[in-house]
Design a protein around this motif. Structure first.
Motif, PDB file in Angstrom:
ATOM      1  N   LEU A  93       0.891  -1.061   0.033  1.00  0.00           N
ATOM      2  CA  LEU A  93       0.026  -0.063  -0.174  1.00  0.00           C
ATOM      3  C   LEU A  93       0.826   1.371   0.026  1.00  0.00           C
ATOM      4  O   LEU A  93       1.784   1.340   0.521  1.00  0.00           O
ATOM      5  N   ASP A  94       0.474   2.347  -0.508  1.00  0.00           N
ATOM      6  CA  ASP A  94       1.100   3.517  -0.541  1.00  0.00           C
ATOM      7  C   ASP A  94       0.960   4.004   0.883  1.00  0.00           C
ATOM      8  O   ASP A  94       0.020   3.818   1.706  1.00  0.00           O
ATOM      9  N   ASP A  95       1.675   5.048   0.994  1.00  0.00           N
ATOM     10  CA  ASP A  95       1.689   5.925   2.422  1.00  0.00           C
ATOM     11  C   ASP A  95       0.443   6.167   3.037  1.00  0.00           C
ATOM     12  O   ASP A  95      -0.176   6.107   3.990  1.00  0.00           O
ATOM     13  N   GLU A  96      -0.243   7.063   1.973  1.00  0.00           N
ATOM     14  CA  GLU A  96      -1.594   7.646   2.239  1.00  0.00           C
ATOM     15  C   GLU A  96      -2.625   6.641   2.746  1.00  0.00           C
ATOM     16  O   GLU A  96      -3.435   6.812   3.454  1.00  0.00           O
ATOM     17  N   ALA A  97      -2.778   5.453   1.864  1.00  0.00           N
ATOM     18  CA  ALA A  97      -3.469   4.566   2.001  1.00  0.00           C
ATOM     19  C   ALA A  97      -3.520   3.889   3.184  1.00  0.00           C
ATOM     20  O   ALA A  97      -4.476   3.405   4.102  1.00  0.00           O
ATOM     21  N   LEU A  98      -2.301   3.807   3.453  1.00  0.00           N
ATOM     22  CA  LEU A  98      -1.883   2.899   5.024  1.00  0.00           C
ATOM     23  C   LEU A  98      -2.257   3.746   6.091  1.00  0.00           C
ATOM     24  O   LEU A  98      -2.892   3.257   6.921  1.00  0.00           O
ATOM     25  N   ARG A  99      -2.002   5.087   6.035  1.00  0.00           N
ATOM     26  CA  ARG A  99      -2.374   5.913   7.141  1.00  0.00           C
ATOM     27  C   ARG A  99      -4.097   5.936   7.257  1.00  0.00           C
ATOM     28  O   ARG A  99      -4.370   6.019   8.418  1.00  0.00           O
ATOM     29  N   TYR A 100      -4.607   6.143   6.013  1.00  0.00           N
ATOM     30  CA  TYR A 100      -6.125   6.340   6.243  1.00  0.00           C
ATOM     31  C   TYR A 100      -6.724   4.950   6.680  1.00  0.00           C
ATOM     32  O   TYR A 100      -7.594   4.893   7.560  1.00  0.00           O
TER      33      TYR A 100
END
Length: 128
Positions: A93-100
């Motif tokens: 996953l990309d960073d933004e998706a993981l944080r979300y």
């Protein structure tokens, strides 16, 4: 960070919970509030796992007489398999998706905990 580590370790051991959500939240807030030291969520997760593991192991070892070993072994082996798959997915996953995804899980799991806690507190209140 040392003061937070002391607080997180003590609270986690006292409550019998891992310190991952608390530590990830702390590092995320630290990273957001300090743009010059912004950390990608993948780095926050890895740092948290390395920071929390020793305290979790210490807490578990201090409770050896209270641990049903057969159940603990089954959960541990299953968690190792799930952890391996989850780590691979997290790296994909990309960073933004993981944080979300992390933030959504906090809302869902935290909301369930609040609802259950209120129910327990009501029952305890009625007894007194």
């Amino acid at each position: 960070h040392g003061t937070f580590g002391l607080f997180s370790g003590a609270l986690s051991a006292l409550m019998g919970v891992g310190g991952l959500p608390l530590t990830i939240s702390y590092l995320t807030l630290f990273s957001i509030s300090s743009p010059q030291q912004h950390l990608p969520h993948h780095i926050i997760q890895g740092t948290t796992i390395c920071a929390v593991a020793p305290g979790t192991i210490t807490s578990a070892l201090s409770r050896l007489n209270a641990i049903p070993m057969q159940s603990a072994a089954i959960v541990t082996l299953s968690a190792m398999v799930g952890g391996s798959g989850g780590a691979k997915l997290a790296l994909w996953l990309d960073d933004e998706a993981l944080r979300y995804l992390y933030m959504c899980s906090l809302v869902v799991l935290g909301g369930q905990s609040v609802v259950r806690s209120v129910g327990v507190m009501r029952r305890l209140w009625r007894k007194h």
